[in-house]
Design an enzyme around this catalytic site. Structure first.
Site, PDB file in Angstrom:
ATOM      1  N   LYS A 123       0.817  -1.212   0.000  1.00  0.00           N
ATOM      2  CA  LYS A 123       0.000   0.000   0.000  1.00  0.00           C
ATOM      3  C   LYS A 123       0.850   1.263   0.000  1.00  0.00           C
ATOM      4  O   LYS A 123       0.540   2.220  -0.689  1.00  0.00           O
ATOM      5  CB  LYS A 123      -0.940   0.001   1.210  1.00  0.00           C
ATOM      6  CG  LYS A 123      -1.938  -1.143   1.233  1.00  0.00           C
ATOM      7  CD  LYS A 123      -2.919  -1.007   2.382  1.00  0.00           C
ATOM      8  CE  LYS A 123      -2.252  -1.058   3.751  1.00  0.00           C
ATOM      9  NZ  LYS A 123      -1.616  -2.377   4.026  1.00  0.00           N
ATOM     10  N   ARG A 138     -10.031   0.098   9.041  1.00  0.00           N
ATOM     11  CA  ARG A 138      -9.643  -1.282   9.305  1.00  0.00           C
ATOM     12  C   ARG A 138     -10.816  -2.155   9.737  1.00  0.00           C
ATOM     13  O   ARG A 138     -10.685  -3.374   9.800  1.00  0.00           O
ATOM     14  CB  ARG A 138      -8.562  -1.329  10.388  1.00  0.00           C
ATOM     15  CG  ARG A 138      -7.246  -0.691   9.983  1.00  0.00           C
ATOM     16  CD  ARG A 138      -6.265  -0.713  11.141  1.00  0.00           C
ATOM     17  NE  ARG A 138      -4.996  -0.079  10.810  1.00  0.00           N
ATOM     18  CZ  ARG A 138      -3.964  -0.690  10.263  1.00  0.00           C
ATOM     19  NH1 ARG A 138      -4.054  -1.977   9.981  1.00  0.00           N
ATOM     20  NH2 ARG A 138      -2.846  -0.047  10.002  1.00  0.00           N
ATOM     21  N   ARG A 192      -0.742 -10.064  13.012  1.00  0.00           N
ATOM     22  CA  ARG A 192      -1.289  -8.915  12.277  1.00  0.00           C
ATOM     23  C   ARG A 192      -2.086  -9.376  11.058  1.00  0.00           C
ATOM     24  O   ARG A 192      -3.147  -8.826  10.750  1.00  0.00           O
ATOM     25  CB  ARG A 192      -0.153  -7.993  11.838  1.00  0.00           C
ATOM     26  CG  ARG A 192       0.503  -7.248  12.985  1.00  0.00           C
ATOM     27  CD  ARG A 192       1.870  -6.726  12.598  1.00  0.00           C
ATOM     28  NE  ARG A 192       1.801  -5.695  11.577  1.00  0.00           N
ATOM     29  CZ  ARG A 192       2.875  -5.279  10.893  1.00  0.00           C
ATOM     30  NH1 ARG A 192       4.051  -5.827  11.101  1.00  0.00           N
ATOM     31  NH2 ARG A 192       2.732  -4.325   9.994  1.00  0.00           N
ATOM     32  N   ARG A 221      11.451  -6.237   5.233  1.00  0.00           N
ATOM     33  CA  ARG A 221      11.312  -4.821   5.553  1.00  0.00           C
ATOM     34  C   ARG A 221      11.851  -4.520   6.948  1.00  0.00           C
ATOM     35  O   ARG A 221      12.423  -3.457   7.186  1.00  0.00           O
ATOM     36  CB  ARG A 221       9.847  -4.398   5.444  1.00  0.00           C
ATOM     37  CG  ARG A 221       9.624  -2.896   5.569  1.00  0.00           C
ATOM     38  CD  ARG A 221       8.167  -2.532   5.311  1.00  0.00           C
ATOM     39  NE  ARG A 221       7.312  -2.826   6.450  1.00  0.00           N
ATOM     40  CZ  ARG A 221       5.990  -2.625   6.467  1.00  0.00           C
ATOM     41  NH1 ARG A 221       5.392  -2.154   5.393  1.00  0.00           N
ATOM     42  NH2 ARG A 221       5.285  -2.902   7.546  1.00  0.00           N
ATOM     43  N   ARG A 249      11.223  -1.378  12.821  1.00  0.00           N
ATOM     44  CA  ARG A 249       9.969  -1.594  13.535  1.00  0.00           C
ATOM     45  C   ARG A 249       9.943  -2.990  14.149  1.00  0.00           C
ATOM     46  O   ARG A 249      10.099  -3.993  13.450  1.00  0.00           O
ATOM     47  CB  ARG A 249       8.782  -1.424  12.586  1.00  0.00           C
ATOM     48  CG  ARG A 249       8.555  -0.002  12.123  1.00  0.00           C
ATOM     49  CD  ARG A 249       7.432   0.082  11.115  1.00  0.00           C
ATOM     50  NE  ARG A 249       6.203  -0.551  11.564  1.00  0.00           N
ATOM     51  CZ  ARG A 249       5.090  -0.607  10.848  1.00  0.00           C
ATOM     52  NH1 ARG A 249       5.061  -0.075   9.638  1.00  0.00           N
ATOM     53  NH2 ARG A 249       4.009  -1.194  11.333  1.00  0.00           N
TER      54      ARG A 249
END
Length: 207
Positions: free
Chosen positions: A14, A89, A146, A128, A134
């Site tokens: 996204k 969401r 998630r 990533r 993160r």
């Protein structure tokens, strides 16, 4: 005003597609994740609460997210349109967003969903995590949690927009530019149907 919801599980691409869409259509990028992370960097009470939840792969309470969205809309009232990245969401958030946009005299034009399988998402997010720093991108258990949250809760939002004839799904695996062209064709169809064209310059979100 032309508002787009770019939808998909974490790691679906996204963020990458949002940047390309901003460059082409000159929309205001509104990412709740970015807004939350800004609060985290500033060390605000909201940021500290959000960090704990995000590190555990959990969702931030609706009232907090809606409040940030409302503030961003208010501070960008002259925008030609918004691209909502990672929001809404849940169906409840989608309903709240509709009400909020209606207060500003606008609405969601279309929802575009990037579909990617779980194993590919895990691979992408772990990769990533090597550069993002993160914690929720560096732990496979958190990543799968998630994805599970997305599949059990967030994916229901697709039905909400499908009922409004605004839902479009496409394969999120492939060449970035090919996916972008597919997304662009969907947006162009909505614009040709009478949606207002974007303005001539990109605008930055004011938090």
């Amino acid at each position: 005003m032309h508002n787009i919801v770019l939808f998909g599980p974490p790691g679906a691409g996204k963020g990458t597609q949002s940047q390309k869409l901003i460059a082409k259509y000159h929309l205001v990028h509104l990412s709740t994740g970015d807004l939350l992370r800004a609060q985290i960097v500033e060390g605000t009470p909201l940021g500290l609460t959000a960090k704990k939840l995000m590190d555990e792969g959990l969702l931030v309470p609706d009232e907090v997210v809606i409040g940030m969205i409302g503030s961003a809309l208010h501070n960008n009232r002259q925008a030609a349109g918004f691209i909502f990245d990672g929001f809404p969401r849940t169906t409840t958030q989608a309903e709240s967003l509709d009400r909020l946009l209606a207060e500003h005299g606008t609405s969601v034009a279309c929802m575009i969903a990037l579909e990617v399988g779980e194993e590919e998402l895990v691979t992408r997010l772990l990769g990533r995590g090597k550069t993002s720093g993160r914690p929720d991108d560096q732990d496979e258990i958190r990543i799968r949690r998630r994805v599970t949250v997305y599949n059990t809760e967030t994916a229901q939002v697709a039905g909400y927009y499908a009922a409004q004839h605004k839902f479009h799904a496409l394969n999120g695996i492939g060449e970035v530019d090919a996916i972008f062209q597919h997304i662009s064709s969907i947006i162009d169809q909505h614009q040709a149907a009478g949606s207002e064209a974007p303005a001539a310059a990109t605008r930055e979100v004011k938090a």
